[in-house]
Scaffold this motif. Structure first.
Motif, short mmCIF file in Angstrom:
data_model
loop_
_atom_site.label_atom_id
_atom_site.label_comp_id
_atom_site.label_asym_id
_atom_site.label_seq_id
_atom_site.Cartn_x
_atom_site.Cartn_y
_atom_site.Cartn_z
N TYR A 142 31.19 46.23 52.51
CA TYR A 142 31.71 44.88 52.54
C TYR A 142 33.12 44.93 53.13
O TYR A 142 33.94 45.74 52.69
CB TYR A 142 31.82 44.29 51.14
CG TYR A 142 30.59 44.39 50.27
CD1 TYR A 142 29.83 43.26 49.98
CD2 TYR A 142 30.20 45.60 49.70
CE1 TYR A 142 28.72 43.33 49.15
CE2 TYR A 142 29.09 45.69 48.88
CZ TYR A 142 28.34 44.55 48.60
OH TYR A 142 27.26 44.63 47.78
N HIS A 143 33.41 44.06 54.09
CA HIS A 143 34.76 44.00 54.66
C HIS A 143 35.15 42.56 55.00
O HIS A 143 34.30 41.66 55.01
CB HIS A 143 34.86 44.87 55.92
CG HIS A 143 35.01 46.33 55.62
ND1 HIS A 143 33.92 47.15 55.41
CD2 HIS A 143 36.10 47.13 55.48
CE1 HIS A 143 34.34 48.38 55.16
NE2 HIS A 143 35.65 48.39 55.19
N HIS A 144 36.42 42.40 55.29
CA HIS A 144 36.96 41.10 55.69
C HIS A 144 36.34 40.66 57.02
O HIS A 144 35.85 41.48 57.80
CB HIS A 144 38.49 41.17 55.81
CG HIS A 144 38.97 42.28 56.69
ND1 HIS A 144 39.14 42.13 58.05
CD2 HIS A 144 39.30 43.57 56.41
CE1 HIS A 144 39.57 43.26 58.58
NE2 HIS A 144 39.67 44.16 57.60
N VAL A 183 37.50 39.51 50.96
CA VAL A 183 37.17 40.92 50.75
C VAL A 183 38.05 41.76 51.66
O VAL A 183 38.24 41.44 52.82
CB VAL A 183 35.68 41.19 51.08
CG1 VAL A 183 35.37 42.68 50.93
CG2 VAL A 183 34.77 40.37 50.18
N LYS A 186 35.03 47.43 50.59
CA LYS A 186 34.24 47.90 49.45
C LYS A 186 33.05 48.67 49.99
O LYS A 186 32.39 48.25 50.94
CB LYS A 186 33.77 46.71 48.61
CG LYS A 186 32.85 47.09 47.44
CD LYS A 186 32.43 45.84 46.68
CE LYS A 186 31.43 46.16 45.59
NZ LYS A 186 31.00 44.93 44.86
N GLN A 203 36.22 50.30 45.79
CA GLN A 203 36.76 49.05 46.33
C GLN A 203 38.26 49.16 46.51
O GLN A 203 38.98 49.57 45.59
CB GLN A 203 36.43 47.88 45.40
CG GLN A 203 36.95 46.55 45.91
CD GLN A 203 36.34 45.38 45.14
OE1 GLN A 203 35.15 45.39 44.82
NE2 GLN A 203 37.15 44.38 44.83
N ASN A 205 41.48 47.02 46.84
CA ASN A 205 41.92 45.64 46.57
C ASN A 205 43.12 45.24 47.41
O ASN A 205 43.31 44.05 47.69
CB ASN A 205 42.24 45.49 45.08
CG ASN A 205 41.02 45.69 44.21
OD1 ASN A 205 39.91 45.27 44.56
ND2 ASN A 205 41.19 46.35 43.08
#
Length: 236
Positions: A142-144, A183, A186, A203, A205
């Motif tokens: 998961y990424h931006h 995000v 992660k 993850q 943050n």
């Protein structure tokens, strides 16, 4: 005093790192590289790699730019015999193998790391341990929404480590990529057999999760005798 040139100084990761380096004893940011040249500021910013090599005295080149620029910059720096720390993602095995040969030929050294978080190094290690007991794996990253490469370099690295451990081809490990607002980064490794499921999750943050690993690489990269892939080569 280690003198640093930072590629991508005005980007999100570059500007974060530039600020972090201000409080690091024994490290000095002497120049940056960006799209627009600005030589009259507190830290001169160049837009030409060759000009940096001609005009700036430095020890380590650090890169957080984009793949195409980072690949070119890495080659030029290694051919100049410099030490490099590359955090830009997108490098494939062929790129790394080629740059290793360049480093060997010209006396350069360095580390290309898909992730500088210590936690990311550990999830890769834990996944390798799991491969001794399980055969079924799925990776979800998961990424931006602004992350350009897909899948992420970290997910590909975990998959490659896993497939090498299981003696199979990379394509047999499935990587699922998700891009969402809110995000940062992660990585999730799902492991199972017919009786149980194990989840490994790391993850990040904030970008501070990468800071310690980057500083470690800057301080230790000149101890290397070659170009390596992955931060684990600099961890005792």
């Amino acid at each position: 005093m280690k003198r640093i040139v930072l590629g991508g100084l005005e980007g999100q990761m570059g500007s974060f790192l530039a600020e972090a380096l201000k409080s690091e004893e024994g490290i000095e940011l002497v120049a940056g590289i960006s799209e627009l040249e600005k030589l009259d500021g507190e830290i001169p910013i160049y837009n030409d790699i060759d000009k940096v090599l001609r005009e700036v005295e430095f020890d380590v080149y650090v890169d957080f730019t984009v793949y195409t620029f980072a690949k070119k910059a890495s080659e030029k720096m290694l051919k100049a015999g410099k030490a490099i720390v590359i955090g830009t993602t997108g490098f494939n095995k062929e790129d790394v193998d080629y740059l290793k040969e360049v480093a060997k030929q010209y006396g350069g050294k360095g580390v290309i790391a898909p992730n500088f978080s210590i936690g990311a190094i550990l999830i890769n290690k834990f996944t390798e341990i799991c491969s001794r007991y399980f055969k079924s794996f799925e990776i979800v990253e998961y990424h931006h929404v602004n992350k350009k490469d897909q899948p992420s370099g970290t997910a590909t690295y975990i998959a490659n480590t896993l497939d090498c451990a299981l003696k199979r081809e990379l394509e047999t490990t499935h990587i699922h990529s998700i891009r969402m607002p809110g995000v940062l980064a992660k990585h999730q490794v799902l492991v199972s057999d017919e009786f149980q499921i194990l989840e490994l999750i790391h993850q990040s943050n904030t970008r501070h999760s990468f800071e310690a690993g980057i500083i470690l690489a800057i301080r230790k990269v000149e101890e290397l005798q070659e170009l390596v892939y992955g931060l684990q080569h600099l961890i005792d």
